[in-house]
Design a protein around this motif. Sequence first.
Motif, mmCIF file in Angstrom:
data_model
loop_
_atom_site.group_PDB
_atom_site.id
_atom_site.type_symbol
_atom_site.label_atom_id
_atom_site.label_comp_id
_atom_site.label_asym_id
_atom_site.label_seq_id
_atom_site.Cartn_x
_atom_site.Cartn_y
_atom_site.Cartn_z
ATOM 1 N N VAL A 1 -5.775 -0.467 4.723
ATOM 2 C CA VAL A 1 -6.864 0.400 5.192
ATOM 3 C C VAL A 1 -7.570 0.992 3.974
ATOM 4 N N ASN B 1 -0.586 7.718 7.662
ATOM 5 C CA ASN B 1 -0.491 8.096 9.090
ATOM 6 C C ASN B 1 -0.974 6.955 9.980
ATOM 7 N N ALA C 1 4.784 16.747 10.670
ATOM 8 C CA ALA C 1 5.315 17.908 9.954
ATOM 9 C C ALA C 1 5.087 17.766 8.449
ATOM 10 N N SER C 2 4.823 16.534 8.014
ATOM 11 C CA SER C 2 4.546 16.273 6.594
ATOM 12 C C SER C 2 3.067 16.424 6.273
ATOM 13 N N GLY D 1 3.974 8.565 -0.014
ATOM 14 C CA GLY D 1 5.395 8.250 -0.164
ATOM 15 C C GLY D 1 6.300 9.178 0.627
ATOM 16 N N THR D 2 5.774 9.792 1.705
ATOM 17 C CA THR D 2 6.632 10.651 2.539
ATOM 18 C C THR D 2 7.299 9.868 3.675
ATOM 19 N N GLY D 3 7.058 8.557 3.721
ATOM 20 C CA GLY D 3 7.600 7.723 4.786
ATOM 21 C C GLY D 3 9.120 7.826 4.848
ATOM 22 N N THR E 1 -0.740 11.182 3.935
ATOM 23 C CA THR E 1 -2.153 10.811 3.908
ATOM 24 C C THR E 1 -2.586 10.171 5.227
ATOM 25 N N ALA F 1 0.857 -1.197 0.000
ATOM 26 C CA ALA F 1 0.000 0.000 0.000
ATOM 27 C C ALA F 1 0.885 1.236 0.000
ATOM 28 N N GLY G 1 0.641 5.629 0.339
ATOM 29 C CA GLY G 1 -0.065 6.899 0.468
ATOM 30 C C GLY G 1 0.669 7.943 -0.366
HETATM 31 C C1 LIG Z 1 9.469 16.495 5.818
HETATM 32 C C2 LIG Z 1 8.888 15.323 6.553
HETATM 33 C C3 LIG Z 1 8.411 15.506 7.840
HETATM 34 C C4 LIG Z 1 7.848 14.428 8.539
HETATM 35 N N1 LIG Z 1 7.355 14.651 9.783
HETATM 36 C C5 LIG Z 1 6.779 13.630 10.464
HETATM 37 C C6 LIG Z 1 6.224 13.843 11.770
HETATM 38 O O1 LIG Z 1 6.253 14.941 12.324
HETATM 39 N N2 LIG Z 1 5.663 12.765 12.375
HETATM 40 C C7 LIG Z 1 5.595 11.527 11.792
HETATM 41 O O2 LIG Z 1 5.049 10.597 12.394
HETATM 42 N N3 LIG Z 1 6.117 11.318 10.575
HETATM 43 C C8 LIG Z 1 6.697 12.315 9.889
HETATM 44 N N4 LIG Z 1 7.217 12.096 8.644
HETATM 45 C C9 LIG Z 1 7.179 10.743 8.068
HETATM 46 C C10 LIG Z 1 5.928 10.447 7.194
HETATM 47 O O3 LIG Z 1 5.381 11.639 6.676
HETATM 48 C C11 LIG Z 1 4.876 9.672 7.982
HETATM 49 O O4 LIG Z 1 5.380 8.381 8.277
HETATM 50 C C12 LIG Z 1 3.526 9.537 7.275
HETATM 51 O O5 LIG Z 1 2.601 8.930 8.158
HETATM 52 C C13 LIG Z 1 3.581 8.723 5.979
HETATM 53 O O6 LIG Z 1 2.383 8.960 5.266
HETATM 54 P P1 LIG Z 1 2.328 8.699 3.675
HETATM 55 O O7 LIG Z 1 0.938 8.959 3.233
HETATM 56 O O8 LIG Z 1 3.369 9.464 2.975
HETATM 57 O O9 LIG Z 1 2.616 7.138 3.623
HETATM 58 P P2 LIG Z 1 3.653 6.311 2.740
HETATM 59 O O10 LIG Z 1 5.028 6.837 2.906
HETATM 60 O O11 LIG Z 1 3.141 6.209 1.367
HETATM 61 O O12 LIG Z 1 3.545 4.892 3.450
HETATM 62 C C14 LIG Z 1 4.007 4.720 4.775
HETATM 63 C C15 LIG Z 1 3.637 3.316 5.253
HETATM 64 O O13 LIG Z 1 2.230 3.211 5.330
HETATM 65 C C16 LIG Z 1 1.760 2.110 4.549
HETATM 66 N N5 LIG Z 1 0.453 2.520 4.012
HETATM 67 C C17 LIG Z 1 0.149 3.640 3.314
HETATM 68 N N6 LIG Z 1 -1.160 3.686 3.058
HETATM 69 C C18 LIG Z 1 -1.712 2.568 3.605
HETATM 70 C C19 LIG Z 1 -3.037 2.041 3.670
HETATM 71 N N7 LIG Z 1 -4.076 2.667 3.123
HETATM 72 N N8 LIG Z 1 -3.224 0.856 4.297
HETATM 73 C C20 LIG Z 1 -2.189 0.192 4.869
HETATM 74 N N9 LIG Z 1 -0.917 0.645 4.826
HETATM 75 C C21 LIG Z 1 -0.688 1.829 4.217
HETATM 76 C C22 LIG Z 1 2.841 1.898 3.506
HETATM 77 O O14 LIG Z 1 2.822 0.563 3.013
HETATM 78 C C23 LIG Z 1 4.086 2.204 4.308
HETATM 79 O O15 LIG Z 1 4.456 1.087 5.081
HETATM 80 C C24 LIG Z 1 7.786 13.150 7.933
HETATM 81 C C25 LIG Z 1 8.279 12.977 6.631
HETATM 82 C C26 LIG Z 1 8.819 14.039 5.947
HETATM 83 C C27 LIG Z 1 9.336 13.818 4.559
#
Ligand SMILES: Cc1cc2nc3c(=O)[nH]c(=O)nc-3n(C[C@H](O)[C@H](O)[C@H](O)COP(=O)(O)OP(=O)(O)OC[C@H]3O[C@@H](n4cnc5c(N)ncnc54)[C@H](O)[C@@H]3O)c2cc1C
Length: 461
Positions: A196, A138, A128-129, A66-68, A134, A62, A64
């Motif tokens: 999810v 999260n 912060a992202s 891609g900010t992971g 998404t 999965a 979202g």
């Molecule tokens: C500048 C910056 C600041 C950040 N600040 C924070 C912060 O303050 N706090 C924090 O916690 N994180 C922070 N992060 C990290 C990141 O943003 C988080 O981990 C965020 O929750 C990832 O969300 P995403 O939508 O980008 O998920 P993705 O990176 O796309 O995926 C993250 C994980 O979630 C899984 N996933 C995604 N969608 C689903 C779904 N629908 N069902 C099941 N699994 C799923 C993916 O397989 C992967 O394992 C930051 C990142 C950056 C680049």
Amino acid sequence: MERLGQAVGAENVKTAPEDLAVYAFDAYSDGKPPSAVVIPSQTREVSAVVKIARALGEPVIARGAGTGLCGGAVSIQGGGVVISFARMHRMLELDVPNRRARVQPGIVNLHLSQQVAASKLFYAPDPASQRSSTIGGNIATNAGGPHCLSYGTTVNHVLALEVVDERGEVFTTDIDDAGYDLTAALVGSEGTLGIVASAWVRLLRMPESTRVWLAAFPSIESASEAVSAIVGAGIVPTALEMMDAVIVKAVEAAFAAGYPTDAAAVLLIENAGFEDEMNACEAAIERLALANGALSWRAARTQAERDALWAGRKGAVGAIGRIAPNYYTQDVTVPRSALPKALRAVEVAARENDLVVGNVFHAGDGNLHPLLVYDKRDRRQVAAVLSTGNAILNAAIDLGGTISGEHGIGYEKRDAMTRVYSAQDLAAMARVRDVFDPEHALNPEKIFPAGTRCVEVAPPQ
Ligand SMILES: Cc1cc2nc3c(=O)[nH]c(=O)nc-3n(C[C@H](O)[C@H](O)[C@H](O)COP(=O)(O)OP(=O)(O)OC[C@H]3O[C@@H](n4cnc5c(N)ncnc54)[C@H](O)[C@@H]3O)c2cc1C
């Protein structure tokens, strides 16, 4: 792959190498391109995609935004079907009286708060992202953020889930269910237990009064002492963030947010509640900051000033681009009282490896984010980053902390799991995974140490 097109529309299946290449990355790592990327628009399609992928023998990842920051959303060996939630980005229901909303997983965190603002509600966890990450991502990472100090992390704000399992079947969980709390088990499972497809999330009422203050300190130690004093006095502000001089200078150059560039550390403090309560709180926090050596104290009096200070904090990681082309964010947690020692360990590790490090972090809950800045084209610097990151990880463990505060384990830290968990602990986790996903078809190669299939983790003696 043709069947995937039949399920979601051919235009929503990407198989061209140039399209797939984009999905080999998240904000941390370079993985390998998947076999296909599928962009469904509803739960029924997610379910169909999982069934087809499984019939093709492909794992499912999965994704979202891609900010992971731990390689969670990428294929490490290559191959697999990535399900992108880019088209499932809507709020489906808003239940104002019960302060909750049902959302699709691809809704951007900040968009949710913006969409419910007219009802005087907001969604509290604010990584912060939040402008791009998404709610699905999260939930999968149990994301935290500056305001999680008093409101709690994502797990405290998810009420119910609609989940697609590894066979493509749909099931639901609700925190009000009697018996096992499967909602909490799924939050933070990084896409390894289920996908999810929608979620009911808790919304909070906007506070009557929100105050933001900025205190500048001559040293990281004095700022850390102030953090301990504030929390020790029984005050739990909604946010308590620290930035060191490296970060403050980068933030000021990028945003001119109004941070003092001559301080060694600044604390950005926010509290919210009733007006009278905030007046008393402001006086108490100011007194504690000054008693612990604050050089200056400023209250943001207008919304514009508050927004500017927060824009600086939330843009801090991006501002690092002014110092070097690449950065690596470490994410560790230590007991709050160990903050000064942990920060000293960060400084020593960076100095020994001749690296510049900036610290911007959730000081109130002891969650450190040292940002190691470097140039990826320079092998020496890459080796230095790895060595420094590892030293910080070990220091956090030695100080009684742990290997991730909020970014998750993903691919990056799976080998470090053995440093904090015994074989028995890991075997217990592996058994949970086996129940949800016996063939490890969902996001394989994540969380569990390399070279082990979950079943190979030693069972308890
Ligand atoms: C500048 C910056 C600041 C950040 N600040 C924070 C912060 O303050 N706090 C924090 O916690 N994180 C922070 N992060 C990290 C990141 O943003 C988080 O981990 C965020 O929750 C990832 O969300 P995403 O939508 O980008 O998920 P993705 O990176 O796309 O995926 C993250 C994980 O979630 C899984 N996933 C995604 N969608 C689903 C779904 N629908 N069902 C099941 N699994 C799923 C993916 O397989 C992967 O394992 C930051 C990142 C950056 C680049």
